[in-house]
Design a protein around this motif. Structure first.
Motif, PDB file in Angstrom:
ATOM      1  N   SER A   3     -10.995  13.250   8.575  1.00  0.00           N
ATOM      2  CA  SER A   3      -9.660  12.293   7.937  1.00  0.00           C
ATOM      3  C   SER A   3      -8.905  11.822   9.302  1.00  0.00           C
ATOM      4  CB  SER A   3      -8.818  13.214   7.121  1.00  0.00           C
ATOM      5  OG  SER A   3      -8.071  14.266   7.846  1.00  0.00           O
ATOM      6  N   TYR A   7      -9.155   8.012   9.991  1.00  0.00           N
ATOM      7  CA  TYR A   7      -8.276   7.125   9.466  1.00  0.00           C
ATOM      8  C   TYR A   7      -6.831   7.348   9.927  1.00  0.00           C
ATOM      9  CZ  TYR A   7     -10.760   4.061   6.476  1.00  0.00           C
ATOM     10  OH  TYR A   7     -11.426   2.821   5.972  1.00  0.00           O
ATOM     11  N   VAL A   8      -6.573   8.525  10.340  1.00  0.00           N
ATOM     12  CA  VAL A   8      -5.019   8.661  10.842  1.00  0.00           C
ATOM     13  C   VAL A   8      -5.168   7.955  12.071  1.00  0.00           C
ATOM     14  CG1 VAL A   8      -3.753  10.523  11.907  1.00  0.00           C
ATOM     15  CG2 VAL A   8      -4.830  11.277   9.980  1.00  0.00           C
ATOM     16  N   PHE A  49      -8.176  -0.639   0.158  1.00  0.00           N
ATOM     17  CA  PHE A  49      -7.543  -0.159   1.501  1.00  0.00           C
ATOM     18  C   PHE A  49      -6.789  -1.425   2.067  1.00  0.00           C
ATOM     19  CE2 PHE A  49      -7.810   0.205   6.316  1.00  0.00           C
ATOM     20  CZ  PHE A  49      -6.790   0.968   6.382  1.00  0.00           C
ATOM     21  N   PHE A  94       1.340   7.019   4.423  1.00  0.00           N
ATOM     22  CA  PHE A  94       0.045   7.099   4.059  1.00  0.00           C
ATOM     23  C   PHE A  94      -0.790   7.769   5.052  1.00  0.00           C
ATOM     24  CE2 PHE A  94      -3.791   4.062   4.098  1.00  0.00           C
ATOM     25  CZ  PHE A  94      -4.536   4.630   3.039  1.00  0.00           C
ATOM     26  N   MET A  95      -0.517   7.497   6.466  1.00  0.00           N
ATOM     27  CA  MET A  95      -1.039   8.072   7.564  1.00  0.00           C
ATOM     28  C   MET A  95      -1.148   9.384   7.637  1.00  0.00           C
ATOM     29  SD  MET A  95      -0.300   7.431  11.593  1.00  0.00           S
ATOM     30  CE  MET A  95       1.074   8.258  11.187  1.00  0.00           C
ATOM     31  N   GLN A  98      -3.246  11.712   5.309  1.00  0.00           N
ATOM     32  CA  GLN A  98      -4.707  11.838   5.050  1.00  0.00           C
ATOM     33  C   GLN A  98      -5.374  13.326   5.491  1.00  0.00           C
ATOM     34  OE1 GLN A  98      -6.741   8.886   4.501  1.00  0.00           O
ATOM     35  NE2 GLN A  98      -4.421   8.598   3.739  1.00  0.00           N
ATOM     36  N   ILE A 131      -5.572  15.338   2.313  1.00  0.00           N
ATOM     37  CA  ILE A 131      -6.557  15.150   1.204  1.00  0.00           C
ATOM     38  C   ILE A 131      -7.841  15.527   1.523  1.00  0.00           C
ATOM     39  CG2 ILE A 131      -7.679  13.401   0.041  1.00  0.00           C
ATOM     40  CD1 ILE A 131      -4.797  13.729  -1.007  1.00  0.00           C
ATOM     41  N   GLY A 132      -7.882  15.584   3.180  1.00  0.00           N
ATOM     42  CA  GLY A 132      -9.200  16.080   3.608  1.00  0.00           C
ATOM     43  C   GLY A 132      -9.411  17.472   3.755  1.00  0.00           C
ATOM     44  N   SER A 169      -6.137   7.297  -0.950  1.00  0.00           N
ATOM     45  CA  SER A 169      -6.355   8.120   0.188  1.00  0.00           C
ATOM     46  C   SER A 169      -7.503   9.022  -0.221  1.00  0.00           C
ATOM     47  CB  SER A 169      -5.167   9.103   0.225  1.00  0.00           C
ATOM     48  OG  SER A 169      -4.153   8.428   0.971  1.00  0.00           O
ATOM     49  N   THR A 195     -10.010   6.947   1.750  1.00  0.00           N
ATOM     50  CA  THR A 195      -9.952   6.815   2.912  1.00  0.00           C
ATOM     51  C   THR A 195      -9.811   8.247   3.807  1.00  0.00           C
ATOM     52  OG1 THR A 195      -7.219   6.952   2.837  1.00  0.00           O
ATOM     53  CG2 THR A 195      -8.495   4.687   2.810  1.00  0.00           C
ATOM     54  N   ALA A 196      -9.418   9.255   3.175  1.00  0.00           N
ATOM     55  CA  ALA A 196      -9.428  10.673   3.813  1.00  0.00           C
ATOM     56  C   ALA A 196     -10.654  11.137   3.957  1.00  0.00           C
ATOM     57  CB  ALA A 196      -8.570  11.345   3.138  1.00  0.00           C
TER      58      ALA A 196
END
Length: 440
Positions: free
Chosen positions: A162, A165-166, A264, A297-298, A301, A304-305, A356, A359-360
């Motif tokens: 994840s 994306y961070v 996204f 949002f960052m 991540q 969620i991962g 997320s 993305t994550a």
């Protein structure tokens, strides 16, 4: 019989210190790559007049935007070239080469002569630099996603991958922070005359540091074994190999990416313009709302991962698909109707929390679909294709619908594409349980 269902013997896990060092090295490079990529967009207003003939300022911006777009179109080519290179020569080699090209591209822009000095050579150098950066960023995704997923360890792949994306989002935020700092310290005149070169020089220096870090990374076990098998006559990475031996996995990547990358890009690039043009916020307020939302949002991540490591990847992606289909249109309708900054912020955040779910974990899901000998290419190229078609055109499609007087159609378009991805999520296997990655 393809290798898509072949499960090789598992490997001995590497020590924790080496694992963490390797993940930091891979992630730091990704941050620098995306910083360099976004700096171009952040400083276009300042450097565009220096590279193009005298004329209307809007025309110059369009010319600079055209160069940006050409760089974007190079990403699938970069994904193809670097994907094969990382599969055949190693993830470390792919990571090192990609950051080297980004460094060269940034240095060219930082030291490029102006149009007034050398005429048409100036925009030609800008274009050449941007094409190098497009190749680099196209190759970075597959190499870093594959490296992080293989290096993370089977119990923490969702969490550590994840960070791709961070760092991607961090690069964007840092580029904006550099812009704000230079605006406040140099002033408009100095920034327009020479100050715009500073962020590109910063990016090049950071790329050199990352190059040094990546030279010291250890190679993943999967990559080592794939190279050994290739030397003994085993399968090799290649375009024909990808689409003839692994067509299902490649098409799956395209379909699972389509809705996610569109959502996204809408929430991270188009949203600011929507807040200004439709909601009626001033530019400064819109920037503050989106920057704060993107920052949070960052931060979510990794959570969620990590959740995907506990319950699997499939439930997370299905949650994104279902919530995206149900709430995308209402969220944007409410954002468009509010004039309260805090309300707009929470609505933006709610959309980003939903996104997320894609993305994550999208990087690790793609990596888990392919065997080691073609993993970097399998992750990079189908993603780049979907990203170019759907993510890269998000803002253009949105503005086209608005210009035609049917802005709402864009949100139904997003909903439809998320629905396409949702169908893919429902019918694919949970890659956590059926992962092709064998590194422990």
């Amino acid at each position: 019989m393809t290798n898509e269902t072949t499960m090789p013997q598992e490997h001995t896990p590497i020590d924790r210190k080496t694992r963490i060092k390797s993940i930091i090295g891979g992630s730091a490079g990704n941050l620098v790559e995306w910083y360099d990529w976004y700096v171009y967009a952040a400083f276009t207003l300042y450097f565009a007049p220096k590279f193009f003939p005298d004329g209307d300022s809007t025309v110059k911006l369009l010319q600079a935007a055209a160069v940006f777009a050409l760089g974007f179109l190079m990403r699938p080519i970069g994904a193809w070239i670097f994907g094969i290179y990382a599969d055949r020569k190693g993830r470390k080699a792919g990571l090192t080469l990609s950051v080297s090209l980004m460094c060269i591209g940034s240095l060219i822009i930082a030291f490029a002569p102006t149009y007034q000095s050398v005429g048409m050579l100036a925009p030609a150098l800008l274009l050449f630099a941007r094409l190098l950066q497009g190749l680099s960023i196209g190759g970075e995704y597959g190499s870093s996603a594959t490296y992080l997923s293989e290096m993370a360890g089977k119990n923490h792949r969702g969490f550590f991958s994840s960070f791709q994306y961070v760092t991607l989002i961090s690069g964007q935020l840092i580029a904006l922070c550099v812009l704000i700092i230079l605006q406040r310290t140099l002033g408009e005149t100095a920034l327009s005359d020479w100050g715009w070169r500073i962020p590109f020089f910063i990016g090049a220096v950071l790329a050199v540091v990352v190059f040094w870090i990546r030279r010291g990374l250890v190679e993943t076990q999967s990559s080592k074994e794939a190279q050994e098998q290739a030397k003994k006559g085993g399968p090799k990475s290649g375009l024909i190999e990808l689409f003839t031996k692994h067509p299902k996995a490649a098409i799956t990547v395209i379909l699972l990416t389509a809705g996610g990358t569109l959502a996204f890009n809408t929430f991270t690039t188009y949203l600011q313009k929507y807040l200004v043009n439709t909601s009626g916020f001033d530019k400064a307020t819109a920037t503050e709302i989106t920057t704060a939302a993107i920052f949070i949002f960052m931060l979510i991540q990794p959570a969620i991962g990590a959740l995907s490591d506990k319950i699997g990847r499939k439930p997370i992606m299905i949650a994104f698909g279902v919530l995206g289909v149900i709430f995308t249109v209402p969220i944007f309708n409410h954002i468009g109707a509010t004039n309260n900054a805090m309300t707009a912020f929470f609505l933006c955040m709610s959309g980003m929390v939903i996104v997320s779910g894609y993305t994550a974990i999208n990087a690790v899901v793609k990596a888990e679909l392919f065997p080691a000998h073609i993993r970097a290419l399998g992750v990079a190229l189908p993603y780049a294709i979907a990203n170019t078609i759907f993510g890269g055109t998000a803002e253009l499609v949105a503005l086209s619908f608005k210009n035609a007087g049917h802005e709402n159609y864009f949100f139904y378009y997003i909903t439809f594409m998320i629905g396409v991805s949702l169908i893919t999520y429902i019918f694919m296997r949970d890659t956590k349980k059926h992962s092709m990655i064998t590194d422990n």
